[in-house]
Scaffold this motif. Structure first.
Motif, PDB file in Angstrom:
ATOM      1  N   MET A   1       0.596  -1.303   0.010  1.00 34.84           N
ATOM      2  CA  MET A   1       0.136  -0.041  -0.099  1.00 34.84           C
ATOM      3  C   MET A   1       0.863   1.142  -0.005  1.00 34.84           C
ATOM      4  O   MET A   1       1.565   1.672  -0.691  1.00 34.84           O
ATOM      5  N   THR A   2       0.607   2.051   1.494  1.00 36.87           N
ATOM      6  CA  THR A   2       1.080   3.321   1.667  1.00 36.87           C
ATOM      7  C   THR A   2       2.454   3.406   0.927  1.00 36.87           C
ATOM      8  O   THR A   2       2.954   3.921   0.861  1.00 36.87           O
ATOM      9  N   PHE A   3       2.062   3.337  -0.950  1.00 38.11           N
ATOM     10  CA  PHE A   3       2.704   3.277  -1.994  1.00 38.11           C
ATOM     11  C   PHE A   3       2.064   4.219  -2.856  1.00 38.11           C
ATOM     12  O   PHE A   3       1.162   4.190  -3.168  1.00 38.11           O
ATOM     13  N   LEU A 117     -11.020   3.636 -10.495  1.00 37.17           N
ATOM     14  CA  LEU A 117     -10.281   4.109 -11.479  1.00 37.17           C
ATOM     15  C   LEU A 117      -9.323   5.093 -11.055  1.00 37.17           C
ATOM     16  O   LEU A 117      -8.154   5.442 -11.224  1.00 37.17           O
ATOM     17  N   GLU A 118     -10.067   6.084 -10.368  1.00 35.29           N
ATOM     18  CA  GLU A 118      -9.530   7.427  -9.799  1.00 35.29           C
ATOM     19  C   GLU A 118      -8.348   7.002  -8.506  1.00 35.29           C
ATOM     20  O   GLU A 118      -7.552   7.600  -8.483  1.00 35.29           O
ATOM     21  N   GLY A 119      -9.034   6.051  -7.871  1.00 35.53           N
ATOM     22  CA  GLY A 119      -7.979   5.583  -6.820  1.00 35.53           C
ATOM     23  C   GLY A 119      -6.760   5.112  -7.297  1.00 35.53           C
ATOM     24  O   GLY A 119      -5.764   5.158  -6.893  1.00 35.53           O
ATOM     25  N   GLN A 120      -6.799   4.150  -8.611  1.00 28.53           N
ATOM     26  CA  GLN A 120      -5.769   3.601  -9.244  1.00 28.53           C
ATOM     27  C   GLN A 120      -4.689   4.509  -9.768  1.00 28.53           C
ATOM     28  O   GLN A 120      -3.479   4.709  -9.623  1.00 28.53           O
ATOM     29  N   LEU A 121      -5.564   5.607 -10.391  1.00 28.04           N
ATOM     30  CA  LEU A 121      -4.711   6.676 -10.924  1.00 28.04           C
ATOM     31  C   LEU A 121      -4.060   7.414  -9.722  1.00 28.04           C
ATOM     32  O   LEU A 121      -2.874   7.895 -10.131  1.00 28.04           O
ATOM     33  N   ALA A 122      -4.444   7.794  -8.629  1.00 30.95           N
ATOM     34  CA  ALA A 122      -3.871   8.672  -7.611  1.00 30.95           C
ATOM     35  C   ALA A 122      -2.634   7.645  -7.185  1.00 30.95           C
ATOM     36  O   ALA A 122      -1.734   8.363  -6.685  1.00 30.95           O
ATOM     37  N   VAL A 123      -2.649   6.335  -6.805  1.00 35.45           N
ATOM     38  CA  VAL A 123      -1.620   5.419  -6.652  1.00 35.45           C
ATOM     39  C   VAL A 123      -0.423   5.786  -7.606  1.00 35.45           C
ATOM     40  O   VAL A 123       0.764   6.043  -7.261  1.00 35.45           O
ATOM     41  N   ALA A 124      -0.864   5.726  -8.839  1.00 33.61           N
ATOM     42  CA  ALA A 124      -0.001   5.860 -10.042  1.00 33.61           C
ATOM     43  C   ALA A 124       0.970   7.396  -9.909  1.00 33.61           C
ATOM     44  O   ALA A 124       1.966   7.232  -9.911  1.00 33.61           O
ATOM     45  N   ARG A 125      -0.037   8.329  -9.557  1.00 27.23           N
ATOM     46  CA  ARG A 125       0.355   9.654  -9.429  1.00 27.23           C
ATOM     47  C   ARG A 125       1.690   9.730  -8.238  1.00 27.23           C
ATOM     48  O   ARG A 125       2.525  10.424  -8.594  1.00 27.23           O
ATOM     49  N   VAL A 126       1.227   8.999  -7.204  1.00 29.07           N
ATOM     50  CA  VAL A 126       2.273   9.040  -6.217  1.00 29.07           C
ATOM     51  C   VAL A 126       3.570   8.337  -6.732  1.00 29.07           C
ATOM     52  O   VAL A 126       4.720   9.018  -6.343  1.00 29.07           O
ATOM     53  N   GLN A 171      -2.880  -1.694 -16.527  1.00 29.92           N
ATOM     54  CA  GLN A 171      -2.048  -1.194 -17.772  1.00 29.92           C
ATOM     55  C   GLN A 171      -2.448   0.098 -18.445  1.00 29.92           C
ATOM     56  O   GLN A 171      -1.751   0.917 -18.710  1.00 29.92           O
ATOM     57  N   ALA A 172      -3.923   0.053 -18.654  1.00 27.76           N
ATOM     58  CA  ALA A 172      -4.291   1.227 -19.134  1.00 27.76           C
ATOM     59  C   ALA A 172      -4.331   2.378 -18.349  1.00 27.76           C
ATOM     60  O   ALA A 172      -3.921   3.427 -18.557  1.00 27.76           O
ATOM     61  N   VAL A 173      -4.350   2.399 -17.030  1.00 27.62           N
ATOM     62  CA  VAL A 173      -4.202   3.565 -16.178  1.00 27.62           C
ATOM     63  C   VAL A 173      -2.602   4.067 -15.924  1.00 27.62           C
ATOM     64  O   VAL A 173      -2.386   5.132 -15.965  1.00 27.62           O
ATOM     65  N   ALA A 174      -1.914   2.849 -15.842  1.00 25.84           N
ATOM     66  CA  ALA A 174      -0.496   3.275 -15.990  1.00 25.84           C
ATOM     67  C   ALA A 174       0.069   4.240 -17.080  1.00 25.84           C
ATOM     68  O   ALA A 174       0.766   5.375 -17.124  1.00 25.84           O
ATOM     69  N   ARG A 175      -0.532   3.704 -18.378  1.00 23.81           N
ATOM     70  CA  ARG A 175      -0.156   4.613 -19.560  1.00 23.81           C
ATOM     71  C   ARG A 175      -0.806   6.072 -19.658  1.00 23.81           C
ATOM     72  O   ARG A 175      -0.123   7.001 -19.890  1.00 23.81           O
ATOM     73  N   ILE A 176      -1.968   6.228 -19.210  1.00 20.62           N
ATOM     74  CA  ILE A 176      -2.656   7.414 -19.063  1.00 20.62           C
ATOM     75  C   ILE A 176      -1.870   8.069 -17.839  1.00 20.62           C
ATOM     76  O   ILE A 176      -1.774   9.418 -18.213  1.00 20.62           O
TER      77      ILE A 176
END
Length: 218
Positions: A1-3, A117-126, A171-176
Motif C-alpha cells: 500500500m502506503t505506495f 479508476l480514480e483511486g488507481q490513478l492516484a496511486v500511480a500519481r504518487v 496497464q491502461a491507467v499506468a499508460r494514462i
C-alpha cells in the motif's frame, strides 16, 4: 500500500533514494511508524509509508533497459476526446508497454486493483511524483522496488500479475498516468495510507485527498 517519473522515452534511468515510506495489497514502509489498526478490513489495503529520515541521495549502478520503437511510440502523449476516465481507460491501448510503464502498472495492480479508476490513478500519481522528486529513485521500477516501500515486492522483485480485466485496467491507467492525460486529486502527493490506520507521521503531512480507502499526503 502506503505506495514520485522519469519518462521512459525521455532519457537514461538512474536510481535515487531518500528513506521514506508508500500503498492496496498491504505495503510496508521504511523506518515506518507502525499504525494501529482501527478496524479490520479486507485485502487490497495499503500500509502507511513513513517519511524519510536521513536525506541521503545516491545513484545506483546505471541500468539501461532497451525500448523498442513500438514501445516508444505507444507511450507518446496521445490526444483523446474522452469525457470520463472510464472512457479514456476503455480506449487506451495496453500493448507494447515500455518496461518502466509496466512496473507502474504492476504497482497499480497489486496496490490498488480493488479501488476505483480514480483511486488507481492516484496511486500511480504518487509513484510518478516520487520518480520526479530528488528525494526518491529516478524511475518507476526503482521507486516501486525501493526497500521496505511495497509489501508485494519480494527480494527486490515485482511478481507477475494474473491475466484478466483487472490487469488490463491497471496497464491502461499506468499508460494514462505516464502520459499525464488525466488529472488526479492526489496532485503532488508523495505518500498515502489506508483509511483504517492512523500512522503518527500523517500528522506532520498535509493531506491532499481522500480517494476510496486511501488518504494521500505531501
Amino acid at each position: 500500500m502506503t505506495f514520485t517519473p522519469l519518462r521512459v522515452g525521455a532519457g537514461a534511468l538512474a536510481a535515487v533514494l531518500l528513506a521514506t515510506p508508500i500503498v492496496t495489497a498491504g505495503s510496508g514502509a521504511q523506518a515506518q511508524d507502525r499504525a494501529e489498526p482501527v478496524e479490520q478490513t479486507p485485502l487490497e489495503q495499503v500500509e502507511p509509508l513513513s517519511p524519510p529520515e536521513p536525506q541521503v541521495r545516491f545513484v545506483a549502478s546505471e541500468t539501461v533497459q532497451e525500448i523498442t520503437p513500438e514501445q516508444a511510440a505507444a507511450d507518446d502523449v496521445a490526444a483523446s476526446d474522452a469525457a470520463t476516465l472510464a472512457e479514456l481507460v476503455a480506449e487506451t491501448d495496453t500493448s507494447a508497454l515500455a518496461p518502466e510503464v509496466r512496473c507502474l502498472a504492476q504497482a497499480i495492480y497489486f496496490e490498488a486493483r480493488g479501488e476505483s479508476l480514480e483511486g488507481q490513478l492516484a496511486v500511480a500519481r504518487v509513484i510518478i511524483n516520487r520518480a520526479e522528486s530528488d528525494a526518491f529513485p529516478d524511475d518507476y521500477c526503482s521507486v516501486v522496488t525501493q526497500r521496505s516501500q511495497f509489501s508485494f515486492v519480494r527480494g527486490g522483485r515485482i511478481p507477475e500479475p494474473g491475466a484478466g480485466a483487472a490487469w488490463t485496467r491497471a496497464q491502461a491507467v499506468a499508460r494514462i498516468a505516464h502520459r499525464d492525460q488525466w488529472d488526479s486529486p492526489a496532485g503532488d502527493a508523495l505518500y498515502f495510507h489506508a483509511t483504517h490506520v492512523r500512522p503518527r507521521w500523517a500528522g506532520r503531512m498535509t493531506a491532499r485527498a481522500t480517494i476510496n480507502r486511501h488518504i494521500f499526503y505531501r
